[in-house]
Scaffold this motif. Structure first.
Motif, PDB file in Angstrom:
ATOM      1  N   LYS A 284       7.581  29.488   5.418  1.00 58.77           N
ATOM      2  CA  LYS A 284       8.622  28.540   6.267  1.00 58.77           C
ATOM      3  C   LYS A 284       9.900  28.236   5.498  1.00 58.77           C
ATOM      4  CE  LYS A 284       8.809  24.320   8.897  1.00 58.77           C
ATOM      5  NZ  LYS A 284       8.148  22.988   9.279  1.00 58.77           N
ATOM      6  N   PRO A 285      10.822  28.326   6.465  1.00 59.07           N
ATOM      7  CA  PRO A 285      12.380  27.927   5.738  1.00 59.07           C
ATOM      8  C   PRO A 285      12.311  26.492   5.314  1.00 59.07           C
ATOM      9  CG  PRO A 285      12.606  28.970   7.836  1.00 59.07           C
ATOM     10  CD  PRO A 285      11.021  28.555   7.647  1.00 59.07           C
ATOM     11  N   THR A 286      13.272  26.139   4.324  1.00 60.04           N
ATOM     12  CA  THR A 286      13.218  24.731   3.866  1.00 60.04           C
ATOM     13  C   THR A 286      14.741  24.508   3.778  1.00 60.04           C
ATOM     14  OG1 THR A 286      13.469  25.055   1.456  1.00 60.04           O
ATOM     15  CG2 THR A 286      11.396  25.290   2.309  1.00 60.04           C
ATOM     16  N   LEU A 287      15.004  23.244   3.478  1.00 60.68           N
ATOM     17  CA  LEU A 287      16.323  22.697   3.449  1.00 60.68           C
ATOM     18  C   LEU A 287      16.936  23.322   2.364  1.00 60.68           C
ATOM     19  CD1 LEU A 287      16.421  19.167   4.692  1.00 60.68           C
ATOM     20  CD2 LEU A 287      16.902  21.213   5.877  1.00 60.68           C
ATOM     21  N   CYS A 288      16.352  23.696   1.347  1.00 60.75           N
ATOM     22  CA  CYS A 288      16.949  24.100  -0.121  1.00 60.75           C
ATOM     23  C   CYS A 288      17.342  25.533   0.120  1.00 60.75           C
ATOM     24  CB  CYS A 288      15.783  24.347  -1.105  1.00 60.75           C
ATOM     25  SG  CYS A 288      14.973  22.538  -1.584  1.00 60.75           S
ATOM     26  N   THR A 289      18.691  25.795   0.287  1.00 52.95           N
ATOM     27  CA  THR A 289      19.323  27.069   0.528  1.00 52.95           C
ATOM     28  C   THR A 289      18.615  28.366  -0.054  1.00 52.95           C
ATOM     29  OG1 THR A 289      21.169  26.076   1.012  1.00 52.95           O
ATOM     30  CG2 THR A 289      21.316  28.262   0.710  1.00 52.95           C
ATOM     31  N   GLY A 290      18.134  29.157   0.696  1.00 54.75           N
ATOM     32  CA  GLY A 290      17.602  30.561  -0.094  1.00 54.75           C
ATOM     33  C   GLY A 290      16.019  30.298  -0.189  1.00 54.75           C
ATOM     34  N   TRP A 291      15.496  29.277  -0.285  1.00 57.81           N
ATOM     35  CA  TRP A 291      14.168  28.924  -0.613  1.00 57.81           C
ATOM     36  C   TRP A 291      12.978  28.786   0.793  1.00 57.81           C
ATOM     37  CZ3 TRP A 291      13.727  25.113  -5.130  1.00 57.81           C
ATOM     38  CH2 TRP A 291      14.210  25.797  -6.253  1.00 57.81           C
TER      39      TRP A 291
ATOM     40  N   HIS B 257      11.661  16.710  -1.341  1.00 55.82           N
ATOM     41  CA  HIS B 257      11.108  18.034  -1.107  1.00 55.82           C
ATOM     42  C   HIS B 257      10.112  18.128   0.085  1.00 55.82           C
ATOM     43  CE1 HIS B 257      13.413  19.963  -3.878  1.00 55.82           C
ATOM     44  NE2 HIS B 257      13.059  19.570  -5.041  1.00 55.82           N
ATOM     45  N   HIS B 258       9.234  17.060  -0.018  1.00 57.60           N
ATOM     46  CA  HIS B 258       8.535  16.951   1.234  1.00 57.60           C
ATOM     47  C   HIS B 258       9.520  17.015   2.677  1.00 57.60           C
ATOM     48  CE1 HIS B 258       5.341  14.357   3.773  1.00 57.60           C
ATOM     49  NE2 HIS B 258       5.272  15.591   4.313  1.00 57.60           N
ATOM     50  N   GLU B 259      10.242  16.086   2.784  1.00 57.98           N
ATOM     51  CA  GLU B 259      11.339  16.242   3.865  1.00 57.98           C
ATOM     52  C   GLU B 259      12.186  17.585   3.990  1.00 57.98           C
ATOM     53  OE1 GLU B 259      11.488  14.208   6.314  1.00 57.98           O
ATOM     54  OE2 GLU B 259       9.850  13.029   5.442  1.00 57.98           O
ATOM     55  N   ASP B 260      12.412  18.367   2.868  1.00 56.88           N
ATOM     56  CA  ASP B 260      13.052  19.637   2.830  1.00 56.88           C
ATOM     57  C   ASP B 260      12.076  20.478   3.653  1.00 56.88           C
ATOM     58  OD1 ASP B 260      15.222  19.004   1.335  1.00 56.88           O
ATOM     59  OD2 ASP B 260      14.212  19.669  -0.538  1.00 56.88           O
ATOM     60  N   VAL B 261      10.829  20.623   3.526  1.00 53.28           N
ATOM     61  CA  VAL B 261       9.704  21.349   4.443  1.00 53.28           C
ATOM     62  C   VAL B 261       9.917  20.737   5.508  1.00 53.28           C
ATOM     63  CG1 VAL B 261       7.312  21.969   4.361  1.00 53.28           C
ATOM     64  CG2 VAL B 261       8.279  21.843   2.151  1.00 53.28           C
ATOM     65  N   ARG B 262       9.484  19.460   5.842  1.00 48.06           N
ATOM     66  CA  ARG B 262       9.465  18.960   7.238  1.00 48.06           C
ATOM     67  C   ARG B 262      10.685  19.360   8.090  1.00 48.06           C
ATOM     68  NH1 ARG B 262       9.687  14.401   8.700  1.00 48.06           N
ATOM     69  NH2 ARG B 262       8.114  14.436  10.344  1.00 48.06           N
ATOM     70  N   ARG B 263      11.926  19.276   7.401  1.00 49.19           N
ATOM     71  CA  ARG B 263      13.245  19.515   8.399  1.00 49.19           C
ATOM     72  C   ARG B 263      13.675  21.008   8.112  1.00 49.19           C
ATOM     73  NH1 ARG B 263      15.680  13.320   8.025  1.00 49.19           N
ATOM     74  NH2 ARG B 263      13.695  12.367   7.615  1.00 49.19           N
ATOM     75  N   GLY B 264      12.892  21.842   7.753  1.00 50.58           N
ATOM     76  CA  GLY B 264      13.734  22.901   7.316  1.00 50.58           C
ATOM     77  C   GLY B 264      13.753  23.987   8.469  1.00 50.58           C
TER      78      GLY B 264
ATOM     79  N   LYS C  41      21.994  17.078   4.631  1.00 51.08           N
ATOM     80  CA  LYS C  41      22.699  16.883   5.754  1.00 51.08           C
ATOM     81  C   LYS C  41      21.781  16.535   6.893  1.00 51.08           C
ATOM     82  CE  LYS C  41      26.711  19.256   4.300  1.00 51.08           C
ATOM     83  NZ  LYS C  41      27.545  18.022   4.006  1.00 51.08           N
ATOM     84  N   ALA C  42      20.582  16.822   6.717  1.00 50.35           N
ATOM     85  CA  ALA C  42      19.566  16.596   7.786  1.00 50.35           C
ATOM     86  C   ALA C  42      19.043  15.372   7.732  1.00 50.35           C
ATOM     87  CB  ALA C  42      18.484  17.744   7.621  1.00 50.35           C
ATOM     88  N   ALA C  43      19.826  14.390   7.932  1.00 53.73           N
ATOM     89  CA  ALA C  43      19.198  12.856   7.689  1.00 53.73           C
ATOM     90  C   ALA C  43      20.167  12.281   8.991  1.00 53.73           C
ATOM     91  CB  ALA C  43      19.660  12.598   6.566  1.00 53.73           C
ATOM     92  N   ARG C  44      19.321  11.136   9.228  1.00 54.05           N
ATOM     93  CA  ARG C  44      19.990  10.249  10.467  1.00 54.05           C
ATOM     94  C   ARG C  44      20.528   9.187   9.937  1.00 54.05           C
ATOM     95  NH1 ARG C  44      15.505  11.450  15.097  1.00 54.05           N
ATOM     96  NH2 ARG C  44      16.011  13.628  15.562  1.00 54.05           N
ATOM     97  N   VAL C  45      21.762   9.073   9.617  1.00 53.37           N
ATOM     98  CA  VAL C  45      22.630   8.112   9.144  1.00 53.37           C
ATOM     99  C   VAL C  45      23.997   7.785   9.720  1.00 53.37           C
ATOM    100  CG1 VAL C  45      21.732   8.075   6.811  1.00 53.37           C
ATOM    101  CG2 VAL C  45      23.599   9.494   7.458  1.00 53.37           C
ATOM    102  N   GLN C  46      24.541   6.654   9.843  1.00 53.15           N
ATOM    103  CA  GLN C  46      25.909   6.498  10.160  1.00 53.15           C
ATOM    104  C   GLN C  46      26.946   6.414   9.117  1.00 53.15           C
ATOM    105  OE1 GLN C  46      24.695   3.642  13.371  1.00 53.15           O
ATOM    106  NE2 GLN C  46      25.656   4.870  14.662  1.00 53.15           N
ATOM    107  N   PHE C  47      27.872   6.690   9.007  1.00 55.13           N
ATOM    108  CA  PHE C  47      28.946   6.481   8.286  1.00 55.13           C
ATOM    109  C   PHE C  47      30.105   5.538   8.829  1.00 55.13           C
ATOM    110  CE2 PHE C  47      27.384  10.159   6.514  1.00 55.13           C
ATOM    111  CZ  PHE C  47      27.358  10.184   5.161  1.00 55.13           C
ATOM    112  N   GLU C  48      30.414   4.296   8.355  1.00 52.92           N
ATOM    113  CA  GLU C  48      31.380   3.497   8.608  1.00 52.92           C
ATOM    114  C   GLU C  48      32.460   3.094   7.744  1.00 52.92           C
ATOM    115  OE1 GLU C  48      29.557  -0.054  10.284  1.00 52.92           O
ATOM    116  OE2 GLU C  48      28.682   1.040  12.085  1.00 52.92           O
ATOM    117  N   GLY C  49      33.675   3.342   8.139  1.00 47.77           N
ATOM    118  CA  GLY C  49      34.945   2.889   7.298  1.00 47.77           C
ATOM    119  C   GLY C  49      36.007   3.608   8.021  1.00 47.77           C
TER     120      GLY C  49
END
Length: 208
Positions: A22-29, A106-113, A185-193
């Motif tokens: 399965k793809p992961t968020l770690c590029t190329g892995w 890394h758990h989330e790297d798998v979940r969000r790949g 980058k696969a994270a649900r956040v908001q940037f304010e400023g």
């Protein structure tokens, strides 16, 4: 709750569920590459410096290739069993400090790949430890930020991570903030400023 212990078990369960390709968020892995990385880090400390020192990267890559013919379930079982006696990660305090973040991210790297992922439901114990992790590691992880950084939970609880010219507030649940701090980058956040400052912070390198 011990974040490192719980996330070790959780990522092993996830590896069993998704398989080695399965793809992961770690590029190329893919998942096999990521699991090999975790095993080298914990079981081959002589090679592990290559994880963070670019000049030594061929050493860790060679060590990771050493798992190419290892059965997938055997690899999972090795990670689930914990660090061997000779590993520094066998020390309880070091395991708690170093592996909590490692296994969670890394758990989330798998979940969000792949597309379609959703954050895990809130967990007060886990989220509390991740919030504490930001207090310990936030300044290091955001060290390249060109401005001040404040992290904020949706409840309004805040931490000042870094001071500097201008301030950007990053809002999200603790797990999402930790992933952002580690450069995901696969994270649900908001940037304010101020928009130009937000853009500079959002595009700056983060993590170790």
């Amino acid at each position: 709750m011990n974040l490192a212990t719980d996330e070790r078990a959780a990522i092993c369960d996830e590896f069993e569920r998704v398989g080695p390709d399965k793809p992961t968020l770690c590029t190329g892995w893919n998942t096999r590459d990521l699991l090999a990385h975790l095993l080298v880090r914990e079981r081959q400390p002589w090679a592990a410096p290559g994880i963070v020192v670019p000049a030594l990267a061929p050493v860790v890559e060679r060590a990771m290739r050493g798992f190419a013919n290892t059965a997938w379930q055997e690899m999972i079982d090795q990670l689930r069993a914990g660090a061997p006696a000779w590993s520094p990660y066998r020390i309880g305090k070091l395991d708690a400090i170093a592996n909590g973040a490692e296994f969670f991210v890394h758990h989330e790297d798998v979940r969000r790949g792949e597309p379609g992922w959703e954050p895990r439901p809130p967990d007060p114990a886990r989220d509390g430890q991740l919030w504490e992790l930001l207090a310990r590691m936030g300044r290091l992880l955001f060290r390249r930020s060109p401005s001040g950084i404040v992290v904020s939970r949706p409840s309004g609880e805040q931490q000042v991570i870094k001071t500097g010219p201008g301030v950007v507030t990053i809002i999200g649940e603790p797990g999402e903030l930790v992933l952002t701090a580690f450069g995901r980058k696969a994270a649900r956040v908001q940037f304010e400023g101020e928009p130009t400052v937000v853009e500079a912070v959002a595009s700056a390198s983060r993590g170790l």
